[in-house]
Design a protein around this motif. Structure first.
Motif, PDB file in Angstrom:
ATOM      1  N   GLN A 116       0.822  -1.210   0.000  1.00  0.00           N
ATOM      2  CA  GLN A 116       0.000   0.000   0.000  1.00  0.00           C
ATOM      3  C   GLN A 116       0.855   1.258   0.000  1.00  0.00           C
ATOM      4  OE1 GLN A 116      -3.606  -0.269  -0.060  1.00  0.00           O
ATOM      5  NE2 GLN A 116      -2.718  -2.205  -0.730  1.00  0.00           N
ATOM      6  N   THR A 117       2.162   1.059   0.012  1.00  0.00           N
ATOM      7  CA  THR A 117       3.059   2.207   0.070  1.00  0.00           C
ATOM      8  C   THR A 117       3.713   2.436  -1.290  1.00  0.00           C
ATOM      9  OG1 THR A 117       4.880   0.810   0.806  1.00  0.00           O
ATOM     10  CG2 THR A 117       3.555   1.868   2.514  1.00  0.00           C
ATOM     11  N   SER A 118       4.260   3.629  -1.424  1.00  0.00           N
ATOM     12  CA  SER A 118       4.985   3.997  -2.641  1.00  0.00           C
ATOM     13  C   SER A 118       6.027   5.038  -2.234  1.00  0.00           C
ATOM     14  CB  SER A 118       4.015   4.582  -3.680  1.00  0.00           C
ATOM     15  OG  SER A 118       3.486   5.812  -3.203  1.00  0.00           O
ATOM     16  N   ASP A 119       6.686   5.600  -3.210  1.00  0.00           N
ATOM     17  CA  ASP A 119       7.647   6.664  -2.895  1.00  0.00           C
ATOM     18  C   ASP A 119       6.947   7.865  -2.263  1.00  0.00           C
ATOM     19  OD1 ASP A 119       9.710   5.147  -3.878  1.00  0.00           O
ATOM     20  OD2 ASP A 119       9.719   6.098  -5.856  1.00  0.00           O
ATOM     21  N   ASP A 120       5.655   8.025  -2.563  1.00  0.00           N
ATOM     22  CA  ASP A 120       4.909   9.188  -2.077  1.00  0.00           C
ATOM     23  C   ASP A 120       4.001   8.886  -0.882  1.00  0.00           C
ATOM     24  OD1 ASP A 120       5.958  10.761  -4.174  1.00  0.00           O
ATOM     25  OD2 ASP A 120       4.439   9.970  -5.545  1.00  0.00           O
ATOM     26  N   VAL A 163       3.580   3.973   5.219  1.00  0.00           N
ATOM     27  CA  VAL A 163       2.657   3.243   6.085  1.00  0.00           C
ATOM     28  C   VAL A 163       2.044   4.197   7.109  1.00  0.00           C
ATOM     29  CG1 VAL A 163       3.639   0.936   5.830  1.00  0.00           C
ATOM     30  CG2 VAL A 163       4.559   2.461   7.569  1.00  0.00           C
ATOM     31  N   PHE A 164       2.774   5.226   7.497  1.00  0.00           N
ATOM     32  CA  PHE A 164       2.253   6.219   8.439  1.00  0.00           C
ATOM     33  C   PHE A 164       1.126   7.026   7.791  1.00  0.00           C
ATOM     34  CE2 PHE A 164       6.710   5.486   9.549  1.00  0.00           C
ATOM     35  CZ  PHE A 164       6.571   5.036  10.858  1.00  0.00           C
ATOM     36  N   ASP A 165       1.301   7.372   6.509  1.00  0.00           N
ATOM     37  CA  ASP A 165       0.249   8.090   5.778  1.00  0.00           C
ATOM     38  C   ASP A 165      -1.017   7.244   5.707  1.00  0.00           C
ATOM     39  OD1 ASP A 165       2.006  10.225   5.217  1.00  0.00           O
ATOM     40  OD2 ASP A 165       2.628   9.326   3.303  1.00  0.00           O
ATOM     41  N   ASN A 166      -0.859   5.944   5.449  1.00  0.00           N
ATOM     42  CA  ASN A 166      -2.018   5.057   5.348  1.00  0.00           C
ATOM     43  C   ASN A 166      -2.722   4.904   6.694  1.00  0.00           C
ATOM     44  OD1 ASN A 166      -1.805   4.544   2.590  1.00  0.00           O
ATOM     45  ND2 ASN A 166      -0.330   2.913   2.913  1.00  0.00           N
ATOM     46  N   TYR A 167      -1.953   4.839   7.773  1.00  0.00           N
ATOM     47  CA  TYR A 167      -2.560   4.791   9.111  1.00  0.00           C
ATOM     48  C   TYR A 167      -3.348   6.076   9.372  1.00  0.00           C
ATOM     49  CZ  TYR A 167      -3.067   5.525  14.081  1.00  0.00           C
ATOM     50  OH  TYR A 167      -3.593   5.833  15.305  1.00  0.00           O
TER      51      TYR A 167
END
Length: 149
Positions: A121-125, A128-132
């Motif tokens: 679910q992560t990328s360069d942009d 995992v913190f953004d998704n949380y």
């Protein structure tokens, strides 16, 4: 058996978070990402308000929650260990390893829900913190909608 071992580990995750919130939460939310690094977070709904684990004492309950760094570290250690065990169980039985698990549990009704994602679910942009943070905000908006705010 795969399902039993997998479910037992999820139950352990829920139990430690329920213990952390002294059984006072209306809903427990557990975010567990495993994409090369493990990030586990937990937050709570109490009286239709969301609280990060470090802010439980802001809920206005006549209970003193141990939100000390030491207690939070103990909970996160157990959650991280459970995620590693889930990965081992999946590998043992040849099952795909979830990259992201969103677990919700309502202690009063014993209602449990789990969402699994098997792709990163992560990328360069996006971290995992953004998704949380996005899940926390999504749940906040859902609560506000229910309350008509």
């Amino acid at each position: 058996m795969f399902e039993d071992e997998f479910s037992a580990l999820q139950a352990d995750m829920v139990d430690i978070c329920n213990e952390y919130s002294k059984g006072m939460a209306d809903t427990i939310f557990i975010y567990a990402a495993n994409e090369g690094m493990i990030l586990v977070q937990h937050f709570y709904c109490i009286n239709c308000n969301l609280y990060e684990c470090s802010k439980l004492n802001n809920a206005g309950l006549k209970v003193n929650f141990d939100t000390s760094d030491g207690c939070q570290e103990q909970v996160l250690d157990i959650l991280n260990e459970d995620i590693q065990k889930i990965e081992s169980v999946c590998n043992k039985y040849g099952q795909p390893v979830p990259k992201l698990m969103k677990l919700t549990y309502e202690p009063k009704t014993k209602k449990f829900n789990a969402e699994y994602t098997y792709e990163n679910q992560t990328s360069d942009d996006v971290s995992v913190f953004d998704n949380y943070d996005a899940w926390f905000e999504e749940e906040q908006r859902r609560l506000e909608k229910i309350q008509g705010k």
